[in-house]
Design a protein around this motif. Structure first.
Motif, PDB file in Angstrom:
ATOM      1  N   GLU A  25       1.923  -3.527   6.406  1.00  0.00           N
ATOM      2  CA  GLU A  25       1.126  -4.236   5.412  1.00  0.00           C
ATOM      3  C   GLU A  25       1.685  -4.072   4.011  1.00  0.00           C
ATOM      4  O   GLU A  25       1.707  -5.022   3.220  1.00  0.00           O
ATOM      5  CB  GLU A  25      -0.324  -3.741   5.439  1.00  0.00           C
ATOM      6  N   PHE A  26       2.137  -2.857   3.697  1.00  0.00           N
ATOM      7  CA  PHE A  26       2.599  -2.610   2.341  1.00  0.00           C
ATOM      8  C   PHE A  26       3.870  -3.401   2.025  1.00  0.00           C
ATOM      9  O   PHE A  26       3.972  -4.039   0.976  1.00  0.00           O
ATOM     10  CB  PHE A  26       2.842  -1.119   2.114  1.00  0.00           C
ATOM     11  N   SER A  27       4.841  -3.380   2.944  1.00  0.00           N
ATOM     12  CA  SER A  27       6.075  -4.136   2.710  1.00  0.00           C
ATOM     13  C   SER A  27       5.774  -5.628   2.614  1.00  0.00           C
ATOM     14  O   SER A  27       6.379  -6.347   1.809  1.00  0.00           O
ATOM     15  CB  SER A  27       7.100  -3.864   3.813  1.00  0.00           C
ATOM     16  N   ALA A  28       4.822  -6.097   3.407  1.00  0.00           N
ATOM     17  CA  ALA A  28       4.439  -7.510   3.331  1.00  0.00           C
ATOM     18  C   ALA A  28       3.825  -7.827   1.979  1.00  0.00           C
ATOM     19  O   ALA A  28       4.111  -8.874   1.383  1.00  0.00           O
ATOM     20  CB  ALA A  28       3.468  -7.847   4.456  1.00  0.00           C
ATOM     21  N   LEU A  29       2.987  -6.918   1.447  1.00  0.00           N
ATOM     22  CA  LEU A  29       2.367  -7.131   0.147  1.00  0.00           C
ATOM     23  C   LEU A  29       3.429  -7.211  -0.957  1.00  0.00           C
ATOM     24  O   LEU A  29       3.371  -8.087  -1.824  1.00  0.00           O
ATOM     25  CB  LEU A  29       1.370  -6.014  -0.156  1.00  0.00           C
ATOM     26  N   VAL A  30       4.390  -6.291  -0.927  1.00  0.00           N
ATOM     27  CA  VAL A  30       5.447  -6.296  -1.944  1.00  0.00           C
ATOM     28  C   VAL A  30       6.194  -7.626  -1.925  1.00  0.00           C
ATOM     29  O   VAL A  30       6.489  -8.217  -2.976  1.00  0.00           O
ATOM     30  CB  VAL A  30       6.423  -5.116  -1.726  1.00  0.00           C
ATOM     31  N   ASN A  31       6.484  -8.127  -0.749  1.00  0.00           N
ATOM     32  CA  ASN A  31       7.213  -9.394  -0.657  1.00  0.00           C
ATOM     33  C   ASN A  31       6.360 -10.583  -1.090  1.00  0.00           C
ATOM     34  O   ASN A  31       6.887 -11.551  -1.657  1.00  0.00           O
ATOM     35  CB  ASN A  31       7.744  -9.586   0.768  1.00  0.00           C
ATOM     36  N   VAL A  32       5.055 -10.515  -0.871  1.00  0.00           N
ATOM     37  CA  VAL A  32       4.166 -11.578  -1.341  1.00  0.00           C
ATOM     38  C   VAL A  32       4.121 -11.587  -2.870  1.00  0.00           C
ATOM     39  O   VAL A  32       4.189 -12.652  -3.503  1.00  0.00           O
ATOM     40  CB  VAL A  32       2.750 -11.395  -0.755  1.00  0.00           C
ATOM     41  N   VAL A  33       4.018 -10.410  -3.483  1.00  0.00           N
ATOM     42  CA  VAL A  33       4.034 -10.321  -4.945  1.00  0.00           C
ATOM     43  C   VAL A  33       5.359 -10.854  -5.486  1.00  0.00           C
ATOM     44  O   VAL A  33       5.398 -11.584  -6.482  1.00  0.00           O
ATOM     45  CB  VAL A  33       3.792  -8.868  -5.406  1.00  0.00           C
ATOM     46  N   ALA A  34       6.460 -10.496  -4.832  1.00  0.00           N
ATOM     47  CA  ALA A  34       7.769 -10.985  -5.260  1.00  0.00           C
ATOM     48  C   ALA A  34       7.843 -12.508  -5.187  1.00  0.00           C
ATOM     49  O   ALA A  34       8.416 -13.161  -6.072  1.00  0.00           O
ATOM     50  CB  ALA A  34       8.866 -10.355  -4.412  1.00  0.00           C
TER      51      ALA A  34
END
Length: 371
Positions: A25-34
């Motif tokens: 979930e965390f890596s997915a969130l970072v990529n969504v913010v990016a």
């Protein structure tokens, strides 16, 4: 993509693999913010063109993202459709539907924005400044987006109090700089890495691994126009720097001020330096002018992870307890030895010699200092 280059997606997945049991979930969130910052970068580079395509009823022009082609439901009202408001709407629209967040907090919103009931709520909180330095847009100077990720307390419906966590509890912080190149700088607590947006492939690529701030510096950034409002310790520090090789510091310093926190931070990360937005005496009385949760805390987290230091002048920024979601603080950060010197000056406010004149009263571009 040339062999050896690492994209942000690969980077975050590899980071997740270092923590067995991670859900992703965390890596997915970072990529969504990016992804949101890439959309904002596109709007920023279009400048005034964006405003001419922004309708009075709202809605991001030209379908800048799959979930941003029209203004989504449940967004807080924005009165002025400037680029900072557009950037805010993009960030909310691109992140609230993903299932990673419970609530968002922005410089553009008076209170928190809970993820709507129509979407699954996640275990993270996102605090962000959608377009730091937006006053620079009209003169084509660098601007950026700052963000901070916190864990959401498992206590039911999101509340403003959930965001009132000291900076030491951040799980991630970063900023995107929209300059000649679009740069993303990020930390998850294990150092600082910088990425550059490769527009040919549409991905952030690791270009500045393990960024470090030199412990010593000969440069500082401060708005000299506010000198008459500074407290004595700050005046003492600045005047000692300006005295140069003939003064108590025994060397010359350079002074700069971009009026963009992200631009000055990136400069310090790459070349060293000190940034000062100190407490001053201007009414109304307030402790500082930099937002703690979506400004000072994420910048301080990045700076400390790069070997620097961040202080309010009296305490470590990351340990300041937030009093409310838009809490503001003084902010001084950069090369560790210089910041610690400034902290020491605050602990001995009556020490040192300080001129009563302004920065340019005895020496200026037009009147050289007497020999």
């Amino acid at each position: 993509m040339p062999e050896g280059l690492k994209t942000l997606t690969r980077y975050t997945i590899e980071e997740e693999h270092r923590h067995p049991g991670s859900s992703g979930e965390f890596s997915a969130l970072v990529n969504v913010v990016a992804t949101a910052t890439k959309i904002i970068a596109n709007q920023v580079t279009r400048g005034a063109i964006v405003g001419s395509h922004w309708g009075t009823a709202g809605g991001v022009a030209d379908g800048v993202g799959e979930h941003s082609a029209a203004e989504p439901d449940n967004l807080p009202p924005t009165v002025h459709r400037r680029l900072d408001a557009i950037a805010n709407d993009i960030m909310v629209a691109e992140t609230q539907w993903t299932g990673h967040l419970a609530a968002l907090l922005s410089e553009q919103m008076p209170t928190i924005h809970p993820v709507p009931d129509a979407h699954r709520r996640g275990k993270y909180l996102l605090a962000f400044d959608p377009l730091d330095g937006s006053s620079n847009i009209d003169v084509n100077l660098p601007v950026g987006t700052i963000f901070s990720v916190l864990r959401s307390p498992d206590n039911g419906a999101p509340a403003a109090e959930d965001f009132l966590q000291p900076g030491v509890r951040q799980v991630c912080a970063g900023f995107t700089l929209y300059g000649p190149a679009t740069m993303l700088v990020i930390t998850t607590g294990s150092g600082v890495d910088g990425f550059t947006l490769d527009r040919e492939i549409g991905a952030f690529v690791l270009t500045h691994p393990r960024m470090r701030i030199p412990e010593d510096t000969s440069g500082f950034a401060i708005n000299a126009a506010n000198e008459r409002f500074w407290e004595r310790p700050v005046r003492r520090y600045v005047h000692e720097c300006l005295d140069g090789v003939e003064g108590p510091r025994g060397r010359d310093f350079n002074m700069r001020w971009v009026a963009s926190l992200v631009a000055d931070t990136f400069h310090i990360l790459t070349r060293g330096g000190v940034y000062l937005y100190p407490h001053d005496t201007r009414p109304p009385a307030r402790p500082g002018r930099v937002s703690l949760l979506y400004g000072a805390n994420p910048i301080a987290f990045i700076v400390e992870q790069a070997g620097g230091w961040a202080t309010t002048g009296g305490e470590r920024v990351l340990e300041v307890p937030p009093e409310q979601v838009h809490h503001q603080v003084p902010l001084i950060f950069g090369s560790r030895n210089e910041v610690e010197r400034i902290e020491r000056y605050h602990s001995e406010p009556d020490e040192g010699h300080v001129f009563d004149s302004s920065l340019f009263g005895t020496r200026s571009l037009f009147r050289p200092a007497p020999h």
